[in-house]
Design a protein around this motif. Sequence first.
Motif, short mmCIF file in Angstrom:
data_model
loop_
_atom_site.label_atom_id
_atom_site.label_comp_id
_atom_site.label_asym_id
_atom_site.label_seq_id
_atom_site.Cartn_x
_atom_site.Cartn_y
_atom_site.Cartn_z
N ALA A 139 15.85 11.52 -4.48
CA ALA A 139 16.45 10.61 -3.50
C ALA A 139 15.81 10.70 -2.13
O ALA A 139 15.97 9.81 -1.31
N ALA A 140 15.10 11.80 -1.84
CA ALA A 140 14.56 12.01 -0.50
C ALA A 140 13.34 11.11 -0.27
O ALA A 140 12.36 11.18 -1.01
N ARG A 141 13.42 10.29 0.77
CA ARG A 141 12.35 9.33 1.05
C ARG A 141 11.25 9.97 1.89
O ARG A 141 11.52 10.71 2.84
N VAL A 142 10.01 9.62 1.56
CA VAL A 142 8.86 9.95 2.40
C VAL A 142 8.39 8.65 3.05
O VAL A 142 8.14 7.66 2.36
N THR A 143 8.28 8.65 4.36
CA THR A 143 7.72 7.52 5.07
C THR A 143 6.31 7.87 5.51
O THR A 143 6.09 8.91 6.15
N ARG A 162 8.59 8.84 -6.32
CA ARG A 162 9.21 9.29 -5.08
C ARG A 162 9.55 8.08 -4.22
O ARG A 162 8.70 7.23 -3.98
N PRO A 163 10.79 7.93 -3.73
CA PRO A 163 11.08 6.86 -2.78
C PRO A 163 10.13 6.96 -1.57
O PRO A 163 10.02 8.03 -0.95
N VAL A 164 9.43 5.89 -1.27
CA VAL A 164 8.42 5.93 -0.22
C VAL A 164 8.37 4.58 0.49
O VAL A 164 8.61 3.54 -0.13
N THR A 165 8.09 4.62 1.78
CA THR A 165 7.84 3.42 2.56
C THR A 165 6.54 3.62 3.32
O THR A 165 6.33 4.68 3.93
N ASP A 192 -3.96 -0.58 16.04
CA ASP A 192 -3.21 -0.87 17.26
C ASP A 192 -1.81 -1.39 16.96
O ASP A 192 -1.42 -2.47 17.42
N PRO A 193 -1.02 -0.65 16.19
CA PRO A 193 0.35 -1.12 15.91
C PRO A 193 1.17 -1.20 17.19
O PRO A 193 1.11 -0.32 18.04
N ALA A 194 1.96 -2.26 17.30
CA ALA A 194 2.81 -2.43 18.48
C ALA A 194 4.16 -1.75 18.32
O ALA A 194 4.89 -1.54 19.29
N GLY A 195 4.52 -1.39 17.10
CA GLY A 195 5.78 -0.70 16.84
C GLY A 195 5.70 -0.01 15.49
O GLY A 195 4.99 -0.47 14.59
N LEU A 196 6.39 1.13 15.35
CA LEU A 196 6.32 1.92 14.12
C LEU A 196 7.74 2.27 13.67
O LEU A 196 8.22 3.40 13.85
N PRO A 197 8.44 1.33 13.04
CA PRO A 197 9.82 1.58 12.59
C PRO A 197 9.85 2.56 11.42
O PRO A 197 8.98 2.53 10.55
N VAL A 198 10.85 3.41 11.40
CA VAL A 198 11.02 4.42 10.35
C VAL A 198 12.38 4.23 9.69
O VAL A 198 13.41 4.20 10.37
N PRO A 199 12.43 4.08 8.35
CA PRO A 199 13.72 3.95 7.66
C PRO A 199 14.65 5.11 7.96
O PRO A 199 14.21 6.26 8.05
#
Length: 308
Positions: free
Chosen positions: A5-9, A47-50, A107-114
């Motif tokens: 169940a543990a996600r890796v981003t 593995r749950p991953v994003t 050059d990402p303008a934002g880095l959202p994390v689940p």
Amino acid sequence: MPQRAARVTVVGESLVDLLWPAGSRQATAVAGGSPANVAVGLHRLARPVTLVTCWGDDPPGELVAARLAETGVPVIRAPAATARTTVALACLDRDGSASYDFLATWDPAGLPVPEDTAVLHTGSLATILEPGAARVIALCEEQRARGRTVAADLNVRPAVQPDREVYLAACLRLAATADVLKASDEDLAFLLPGLAPAQAARRLLASEPSPALAVVTLGAAGALAVTPTGETHVPAPAVTVADTVGAGDAFQAALLDSLAAAGGSPPAGPDGLRRLLTRAARAAALTCTRTGPEPPTLADLESAAPGA
């Protein structure tokens, strides 16, 4: 938390590798990039991953988008100021080893994390190329402060920053944000010439704050885990090599999968470290038997284990 169940981003670049074998007059375009390959490897290990990444609206970007859609990896496409996708020329020696050159942007303008992320992974070009690198480092510091495990793979590419001292400073900056740090012996030979792999790893562990674990891949010689209190080595499985593209990423995916299964904390003793390294080395070896960055599935990895 259940083991699966543990996600890796995973945060970092997606790109197109132009694989050019020795003696060939033609290159083959393959979508990849170290962070993207790690995310694919984790997905194949169930593995749950994003994957948090970006690419351009250009022909290489179309290849990246199609490849990621084909793999089924959940992707957050971060907004970016540049509409260009990174392209890497990977020249393959006759033994399957690759050397790289890059037409690169990050050059990402934002880095959202689940919110359900247990482990954050980054590295490679994403921690070297500005302006994105500074944003990634800030993200690692923020996530570590929130109690999430941060893992990083140096995956050194001198073609994007040939100045050794500048590159080393960036890697030490990254090391200070990570709980688990991975590098290859070739990475360390470039950054810290004249030092044995274990000595170089200890230089990285001297960062403040310090990673709990440094892992060094040694190619055909296996892998090494270095902690503040000791060292653990495992050999590499013997395989017939097609090429080595993606082997380090498959190693890292298996390493992250094991970390996530353990709640994010690296093993405390040599026996646990030996199991961690052995599983990761097996994943890398299986990838070496295939052309391009094709990591194993969970079934592949389990069936290749001794006694399976």
